[in-house]
Design a protein around this motif. Structure first.
Motif, PDB file in Angstrom:
ATOM      1  N   UNK A 162       0.821  -0.804   0.037  1.00 15.21           N
ATOM      2  CA  UNK A 162       0.181   0.163  -0.164  1.00 15.21           C
ATOM      3  C   UNK A 162       0.607   0.916  -0.115  1.00 15.21           C
ATOM      4  N   UNK A 163       1.745   1.142   0.421  1.00 17.73           N
ATOM      5  CA  UNK A 163       3.052   2.122   0.791  1.00 17.73           C
ATOM      6  C   UNK A 163       3.939   2.119  -0.699  1.00 17.73           C
ATOM      7  N   UNK A 164       4.061   1.891  -0.770  1.00 20.18           N
ATOM      8  CA  UNK A 164       5.000   2.114  -2.356  1.00 20.18           C
ATOM      9  C   UNK A 164       3.251   2.104  -3.876  1.00 20.18           C
ATOM     10  N   UNK A 165       2.361   1.340  -3.516  1.00 17.27           N
ATOM     11  CA  UNK A 165       1.557   2.125  -4.519  1.00 17.27           C
ATOM     12  C   UNK A 165       1.184   3.872  -4.828  1.00 17.27           C
ATOM     13  N   UNK A 166       0.639   4.048  -3.454  1.00 15.33           N
ATOM     14  CA  UNK A 166       0.150   4.998  -2.823  1.00 15.33           C
ATOM     15  C   UNK A 166       1.426   6.446  -2.812  1.00 15.33           C
ATOM     16  N   UNK A 167       2.827   6.206  -2.494  1.00 14.47           N
ATOM     17  CA  UNK A 167       3.350   6.864  -2.768  1.00 14.47           C
ATOM     18  C   UNK A 167       3.877   7.961  -4.319  1.00 14.47           C
ATOM     19  N   UNK A 168       4.046   6.150  -5.106  1.00 17.98           N
ATOM     20  CA  UNK A 168       3.985   6.688  -6.305  1.00 17.98           C
ATOM     21  C   UNK A 168       2.887   7.323  -7.373  1.00 17.98           C
ATOM     22  N   UNK A 169       1.469   6.694  -6.648  1.00 20.08           N
ATOM     23  CA  UNK A 169       0.599   7.624  -7.382  1.00 20.08           C
ATOM     24  C   UNK A 169       0.894   9.102  -7.342  1.00 20.08           C
ATOM     25  N   UNK A 170       0.961   9.637  -5.584  1.00 22.80           N
ATOM     26  CA  UNK A 170       1.037  10.854  -4.853  1.00 22.80           C
ATOM     27  C   UNK A 170       1.841  11.399  -5.711  1.00 22.80           C
ATOM     28  N   UNK A 171       3.714  10.991  -6.037  1.00 22.53           N
ATOM     29  CA  UNK A 171       4.254  11.815  -6.456  1.00 22.53           C
ATOM     30  C   UNK A 171       3.987  12.133  -7.675  1.00 22.53           C
ATOM     31  N   UNK A 172       3.376  11.674  -8.624  1.00 14.67           N
ATOM     32  CA  UNK A 172       3.485  11.970  -9.930  1.00 14.67           C
ATOM     33  C   UNK A 172       2.689  12.946  -9.921  1.00 14.67           C
ATOM     34  N   UNK A 173       1.601  12.958  -9.009  1.00 11.03           N
ATOM     35  CA  UNK A 173       0.701  13.525  -9.316  1.00 11.03           C
ATOM     36  C   UNK A 173       0.555  14.837  -9.048  1.00 11.03           C
ATOM     37  N   UNK A 174       1.696  14.923  -7.780  1.00 13.26           N
ATOM     38  CA  UNK A 174       2.389  15.989  -7.059  1.00 13.26           C
ATOM     39  C   UNK A 174       3.203  17.379  -8.103  1.00 13.26           C
ATOM     40  N   UNK A 175       3.869  15.799  -8.705  1.00 10.06           N
ATOM     41  CA  UNK A 175       4.675  16.576 -10.261  1.00 10.06           C
ATOM     42  C   UNK A 175       4.290  17.368 -10.960  1.00 10.06           C
ATOM     43  N   UNK A 176       3.111  17.188 -10.958  1.00 16.73           N
ATOM     44  CA  UNK A 176       2.893  17.102 -12.679  1.00 16.73           C
ATOM     45  C   UNK A 176       1.637  18.649 -11.968  1.00 16.73           C
ATOM     46  N   UNK A 177       1.213  18.693 -11.025  1.00 14.10           N
ATOM     47  CA  UNK A 177       0.664  20.181 -10.039  1.00 14.10           C
ATOM     48  C   UNK A 177       2.637  21.152  -9.602  1.00 14.10           C
ATOM     49  N   UNK A 178       3.254  20.043  -9.605  1.00 14.69           N
ATOM     50  CA  UNK A 178       4.189  21.448  -8.617  1.00 14.69           C
ATOM     51  C   UNK A 178       3.937  21.631  -7.098  1.00 14.69           C
ATOM     52  N   UNK A 179       3.738  20.477  -6.842  1.00 11.91           N
ATOM     53  CA  UNK A 179       2.737  21.077  -5.560  1.00 11.91           C
ATOM     54  C   UNK A 179       4.041  21.440  -4.576  1.00 11.91           C
ATOM     55  N   UNK A 180       3.813  22.744  -3.985  1.00 15.75           N
ATOM     56  CA  UNK A 180       4.595  22.980  -2.945  1.00 15.75           C
ATOM     57  C   UNK A 180       5.209  22.031  -1.947  1.00 15.75           C
ATOM     58  N   UNK A 181       3.927  21.923  -0.903  1.00 14.55           N
ATOM     59  CA  UNK A 181       4.352  21.153   0.218  1.00 14.55           C
ATOM     60  C   UNK A 181       5.748  19.779  -0.018  1.00 14.55           C
ATOM     61  N   UNK A 182       5.835  19.447  -1.390  1.00 18.25           N
ATOM     62  CA  UNK A 182       6.850  18.332  -1.936  1.00 18.25           C
ATOM     63  C   UNK A 182       7.937  18.875  -1.879  1.00 18.25           C
ATOM     64  N   UNK A 183       8.477  19.713  -1.442  1.00 16.07           N
ATOM     65  CA  UNK A 183       9.309  20.303  -1.125  1.00 16.07           C
ATOM     66  C   UNK A 183      10.027  19.288   0.136  1.00 16.07           C
ATOM     67  N   UNK A 184       9.211  19.295   1.250  1.00 16.12           N
ATOM     68  CA  UNK A 184       9.326  19.070   2.573  1.00 16.12           C
ATOM     69  C   UNK A 184       8.983  17.530   2.798  1.00 16.12           C
ATOM     70  N   UNK A 185       7.988  17.270   2.054  1.00 18.75           N
ATOM     71  CA  UNK A 185       7.781  15.742   1.284  1.00 18.75           C
ATOM     72  C   UNK A 185       9.042  15.106   1.240  1.00 18.75           C
ATOM     73  N   UNK A 186       9.708  15.523   0.014  1.00 21.99           N
ATOM     74  CA  UNK A 186      10.902  14.966  -0.625  1.00 21.99           C
ATOM     75  C   UNK A 186      11.675  15.365   0.896  1.00 21.99           C
ATOM     76  N   UNK A 187      11.948  16.011   1.256  1.00 26.35           N
ATOM     77  CA  UNK A 187      13.210  15.805   1.739  1.00 26.35           C
ATOM     78  C   UNK A 187      13.147  14.675   2.515  1.00 26.35           C
TER      79      UNK A 187
END
Length: 293
Positions: A162-187
């Motif tokens: 579940x963790x692997x699948x959910x992170x993949x989906x959310x990461x790519x969706x966030x990349x499509x939007x340039x999601x700003x909190x991703x700076x914290x999430x990725x770090x």
């Protein structure tokens, strides 16, 4: 196509209306390859194809179950050397990723405060954007973790796939939007995986580590999930209460909250079952043994 490109590239969200909010921070030292020459093309590609992560996740689950079915009644593979190399490579990648990517987030947090750190996305042409793209690609690569588990016939828990699948989906969706909190999430994820894969590498080498080491790794992972929930709550208040512009759409924000909340619950449950329930069960078994004697 040009209209679609103009409308969708670098989409920024103030209550879901289109703007552009990106950090102006640039790295003083950058390696020649740490750049993205045409970020618009990558953004457009992710916006048009992010939903295929759902397809990948379904295929991933089907392949895992298929391998389990094929190996039913058969011995698992050892794969000691491949596992050591796999975890070692991911450990090195995660450490390098944290060192290079976190500079952007930490400098922003120190100099500009929380708001700009979680509501302005990374500079689209700079080092942090390069490592965020590698981060997204790594989420596909890390699906291989599960293959090692099922091929070696080790227990596969729901949290893992579940963790692997959910992170993949959310990461790519966030990349499509340039999601700003991703700076914290990725770090945070780079940091957690630096510890996790280093621990896995040492364990794969056959080194027996004290119990507090895996407990510390799980604690770091759980803290990451709780921090993700907290950041999502802060962003929601920034957007809905204060009405300030923030580069994260409400759908992406709700998805982040759902994923991090469920991750937090599952990791806390795993932590308890792995380090407390097992110990309690062991003590009860010892008592029963004494009674029999």
């Amino acid at each position: 196509m040009e209209f679609y490109r103009e409308l969708n590239s670098f989409t920024i969200y103030k209550n879901d209306s289109t703007q552009r909010l990106t950090s102006d921070y640039t790295y003083k030292y950058a390696l020649p390859f740490e750049k993205i020459d045409e970020p618009e093309k990558i953004t457009l590609f992710l916006q048009m194809n992010w939903m295929h992560t759902l397809t990948i996740s379904v295929l991933y689950y089907a392949i895992v179950r298929g391998i389990e079915w094929i190996l039913k009644g058969r011995p698992g593979f050892s794969l000691k050397t491949p596992l050591l190399l796999w975890n070692g490579a991911l450990a090195i990648f995660s450490i390098l990723g944290f060192i290079r990517f976190s500079e952007d987030f930490l400098v922003s947090l120190y100099l500009q405060g929380v708001y700009r750190s979680i509501c302005y996305s990374v500079h689209p042409n700079d080092v942090a954007a390069f490592w965020s793209l590698l981060f997204a690609i790594s989420k596909i690569v890390e699906l291989g973790d599960t293959l090692f588990i099922v091929l070696r016939k080790k227990p596969l828990i729901f949290l893992h796939y579940y963790h692997h699948a959910a992170v993949l989906i959310y990461t790519v969706h966030s990349g499509a939007e340039h999601t700003a909190p991703g700076r914290a999430f990725i770090a945070m994820n780079y940091l957690a995986h630096s510890f996790m894969y280093t621990y896995y590498t040492v364990a794969a080498a056959g080194v027996r580590l004290p119990r507090w080491v895996p407990m510390t790794v799980t604690t770091i992972q759980t803290t990451q999930m709780l921090a993700g929930v907290a950041i999502s709550i802060v962003v929601y208040r920034i957007k809905s209460v204060y009405g300030w512009p923030c580069q994260q759409s409400y759908p992406n924000l709700y998805l982040a909250f759902l994923i991090y909340f469920t991750f937090a619950v599952l990791f806390i449950q795993f932590f308890y079952n792995a380090y407390f329930a097992r110990k309690k069960k062991s003590k009860e078994e010892q008592k029963e043994t004494k009674k029999i004697q």
